[in-house]
Design an enzyme around this catalytic site. Structure first.
Site, mmCIF file in Angstrom:
data_model
loop_
_atom_site.group_PDB
_atom_site.id
_atom_site.type_symbol
_atom_site.label_atom_id
_atom_site.label_comp_id
_atom_site.label_asym_id
_atom_site.label_seq_id
_atom_site.Cartn_x
_atom_site.Cartn_y
_atom_site.Cartn_z
ATOM 1 N N ASP A 156 -35.271 -4.989 37.495
ATOM 2 C CA ASP A 156 -35.331 -6.208 36.709
ATOM 3 C C ASP A 156 -34.101 -7.055 37.053
ATOM 4 O O ASP A 156 -33.080 -6.529 37.492
ATOM 5 C CB ASP A 156 -35.339 -5.848 35.222
ATOM 6 C CG ASP A 156 -35.258 -7.070 34.340
ATOM 7 O OD1 ASP A 156 -36.020 -8.021 34.573
ATOM 8 O OD2 ASP A 156 -34.411 -7.080 33.425
ATOM 9 N N ASP A 175 -34.077 -3.244 31.173
ATOM 10 C CA ASP A 175 -33.338 -3.091 29.922
ATOM 11 C C ASP A 175 -33.973 -3.823 28.749
ATOM 12 O O ASP A 175 -33.519 -3.672 27.627
ATOM 13 C CB ASP A 175 -31.898 -3.584 30.095
ATOM 14 C CG ASP A 175 -31.813 -5.101 30.136
ATOM 15 O OD1 ASP A 175 -32.743 -5.723 30.687
ATOM 16 O OD2 ASP A 175 -30.828 -5.657 29.621
ATOM 17 N N ASP A 224 -39.678 -5.144 29.717
ATOM 18 C CA ASP A 224 -39.729 -4.148 30.786
ATOM 19 C C ASP A 224 -40.427 -2.857 30.353
ATOM 20 O O ASP A 224 -40.723 -2.011 31.198
ATOM 21 C CB ASP A 224 -38.306 -3.794 31.246
ATOM 22 C CG ASP A 224 -37.578 -4.990 31.833
ATOM 23 O OD1 ASP A 224 -38.225 -5.767 32.544
ATOM 24 O OD2 ASP A 224 -36.375 -5.133 31.577
#
Length: 702
Positions: free
Chosen positions: A389, A578, A582
């Site tokens: 990410d 995080d 996600d």
């Protein structure tokens, strides 16, 4: 050495965290068979391990004890009472053989019987109890072999078998205890007492009695008792024991702090955000405990082989003995049947994986990587692609002003001051970045925020508007705006009295170690992919700076999950994230890795692995650690199977007798244990990480 696997006592939903009381030491007992006493204690020689249930995995569950009981500490081997039966058996056996060689047969026989009883004491009672409950195990094979050897008049061989088997069991226990000491050490980071601010004065209370919203007074050199937020004071914290990071972390009002950190400088007042009995450290231990509730593919493979092998060995031995009756030489073939019984015992096979898994997972927790299951640990060793990410993972998730382009006749300070004045009351993340970069400015009046566009107000008689390029067209600053955007920045336009006053570029900067992390992954042959919901231009700018070439931008949570699902069909893929967005991708990946320090609860819950450190270089370090552990497990299983395959024909045709087979088997078992313990060693990448600070990347706009 292990008995039939019967699973964990209390199955829990994967990913759940169980509260661990501070007053509860980690048990070394049998996780599989709750009705049985603990396998051993350091206090009494009578509490000896029963012919192990190693295939069930070591028990990291907590057991209720008195509140003031100290956690069990593994004593030095020369003071470990659990080794006493094996030591006595060995001494009696040596003395017995010495007397036999000198011709004193009666004393020799007595001493051999003493050796047999001392060694058998460690596994025969447990084998009988399990047999009564309908469970077969290696301890039963050894019991039958010892009894058969005695009936055939081979008391010395039976004593040798009992001694070596009990010694291997004791060594296995110590290996397991050593691997679990890292988890005990984590709990020991919590102090016994803590000062708490009350209305009248500060009082000292047990750390376990701290409750959420209590104000803790942490002096210089004190350890923080539970998670919290700094409400007064500025200092630096040593978090090396928690995250493995050697550089102190500066904290001030509003900054979160973790349990177990050490305050290095000034006194801090911290508002507790977790109870003293249920904080990040106790949850870490609980997560590591869950590693033994679910087993990896190799663990299940070892169990699948070991479990049916026990009855197969018993049947094979019975067939060999029956053949002796048919050919008219019963005693010779009964003796060979007993030797076959020992030769085909899956002792080493049953412990080949559990020792390795607990050693590796326990070691990983020490350098800031919490692996939730044995399955996750094994899958981590297969990863060939890592999807990252962007926001909060590759970047800091802390937007900062990195470029200011004032219009002609406008100073940089004036531009920032006007923007900060109207943004002062805004909660938008970009507002905080502008306020932090601006000099002290007069407060704005008549402030009105236009949701999704910008904000207006009056500063020193000027009408100021601050907003995005869709709301405020940059006009003559169009080329500058495009150049700023091309560097991955968000363009903020400032207008004064109807004229464009300038542009401000705000960007969530790359973590200092992101580029190095990507290089480390690529050097290991691991493909890297960026998945982000950010716009394509910003994503590609950040990815280029980090060294990532495969970029998937403007991804919704469902898009991320679909992308991961497609990647998983091609090769084992890990997802690192995080945020709440996600969570679906983390759950879909072969292994989901959550950045645990700032990660959302949903992300951590969905992940298989959680990082409690800040440093992204933990990712390649953890992957190298898991690959080595997987290689060790494979080698252990191969060695255990090779021993069985090699010894079976030697025993069947009488080439090796009982003593020789026992000796080879137990030596192989010790080798498997020692090899498994090697998985606790920190890989070179992580040893280097502890001492080398991350290199700061060159800013893209420089």
């Amino acid at each position: 050495m292990s008995e039939e696997c019967c699973g964990p006592n209390e199955p829990r939903k994967p990913g759940t965290v169980r509260r661990i009381e501070l007053s509860r030491p980690l048990s070394t007992g049998d996780a599989c068979c709750a009705a049985e006493p603990s396998s051993k204690t350091a206090a009494a020689p009578s509490a000896v391990h029963d012919a192990g249930d190693a295939c069930c995995g070591p028990d990291l569950a907590t057991t209720p004890t008195e509140a003031d009981e100290e956690p069990e500490v593994r004593p030095p081997w020369w003071r470990d009472f659990a080794l006493l039966p094996s030591a006595l058996s060995g001494l009696f056996l040596l003395a017995g053989y010495t007397f036999e060689w000198t011709g004193l047969h009666i004393p020799a026989l007595v001493l051999q019987w003493a050796a047999l009883l001392a060694g058998a004491y460690t596994f025969v009672p447990g084998a009988i109890r399990r047999l009564i409950r309908g469970r077969l195990g290696v301890g039963l094979l050894m019991t039958i072999a010892a009894i058969g050897a005695v009936l055939l008049g081979h008391v010395g061989e039976a004593a040798t078998l009992a001694f070596l088997f009990s010694l291997a069991e004791a060594l296995e226990d110590r290996a397991m205890d050593r691997a679990k000491e890292g988890l005990r050490a984590l709990l020991s980071l919590i102090p016994d007492t803590v000062r708490v601010s009350r209305l009248t004065s500060d009082v000292t209370i047990p750390a376990a009695d701290v409750r959420e919203l209590d104000i803790l007074v942490i002096g210089a050199g004190d350890r923080i008792a539970t998670d919290g937020v700094v409400v007064e004071g500025r200092s630096s914290l040593d978090t090396s024991a928690i995250t493995g990071e050697s550089i102190p972390v500066e904290v001030g009002p509003g900054d979160p702090v973790a349990a177990g950190s050490v305050n290095r400088a000034a006194t801090l007042r911290i508002e507790a955000t977790a109870d003293g009995r249920d904080n990040s450290l106790t949850q870490i231990v609980a997560l590591v405990e869950q590693a033994h509730a679910r087993k990896g593919n190799r663990a299940r493979l070892a169990d699948r082989i070991a479990k049916p092998l026990v009855p197969v060995v018993l049947i094979a031995a019975a067939v060999v003995a029956l053949f002796g009756l048919l050919v008219g030489d019963p005693w010779t073939w009964i003796e060979r049947a007993l030797v076959v019984l020992v030769a085909a015992s899956p002792c080493a096979l049953a412990i080949a994986v559990p020792v390795t898994v607990i050693s590796a997972i326990g070691a990983a927790s020490k350098f800031g990587v919490v692996i939730k299951s044995g399955e996750a640990f094994e899958q981590l060793g297969t990863i060939r692609a890592v999807a990252l990410d962007k926001t909060g993972t590759l970047t800091r998730n802390e937007p900062t002003v990195v470029d200011v382009q004032p219009a002609p006749g406008i100073t940089r300070d004036d531009l920032l001051a006007w923007a900060a004045a109207v943004e002062a009351t805004s909660t938008h993340p970009l507002a905080a970045a502008i306020i932090a970069a601006a000099p002290v400015a007069s407060p704005a009046t008549e402030v009105v925020e236009e949701a999704g566009h910008g904000i207006t107000g009056t500063v020193d008689g000027r009408a100021i508007r601050v907003g995005n390029v869709r709301w405020l067209h940059p006009a003559g600053q169009q080329l500058n705006a495009e150049a700023i955007a091309a560097q991955g920045m968000t363009v903020v336009v400032v207008e004064a009295d109807g004229q464009i006053a300038g542009l401000i570029g705000v960007r969530d900067e790359l973590r200092p170690e992101s580029a190095e992390t990507v290089r480390m992954l690529q050097s290991q042959g691991i493909e890297t992919i960026m998945l982000t919901g950010d716009n394509t231009r910003t994503a590609h700018a950040i990815a280029a700076e980090a060294g990532v070439t495969d970029v998937r931008a403007e991804q919704l949570p469902a898009d991320k999950a679909a992308a991961i699902e497609a990647l998983v069909t091609q090769q084992p893929t890990a997802m690192v994230g995080d945020g709440i967005n996600d969570a679906p991708a983390l759950a879909t990946a072969t292994v989901g890795i959550a950045m645990g320090v700032k990660g959302s609860a949903a992300a951590i819950e969905s992940a298989d692995v959680a990082f409690i450190g800040h440093d992204l270089r933990l990712i390649p370090g953890a992957l190298a650690h898991a690959r080595r552990g997987r290689r060790i497990m494979t080698a252990n299983i191969g060695l255990a199977l090779a021993i069985i395959v090699a010894l079976f024909p030697l025993a069947l045709f009488g080439i090796l007798g009982l003593a020789g087979v026992v000796l080879v088997h137990e030596i192989a078992e010790v080798v498997v244990i020692l090899n498994g313990v090697r998985a606790a060693r920190r890989p070179a990448a992580l040893r280097q990480l502890a001492t080398v600070p991350a290199r700061q990347p060159e800013p893209a706009h420089a």
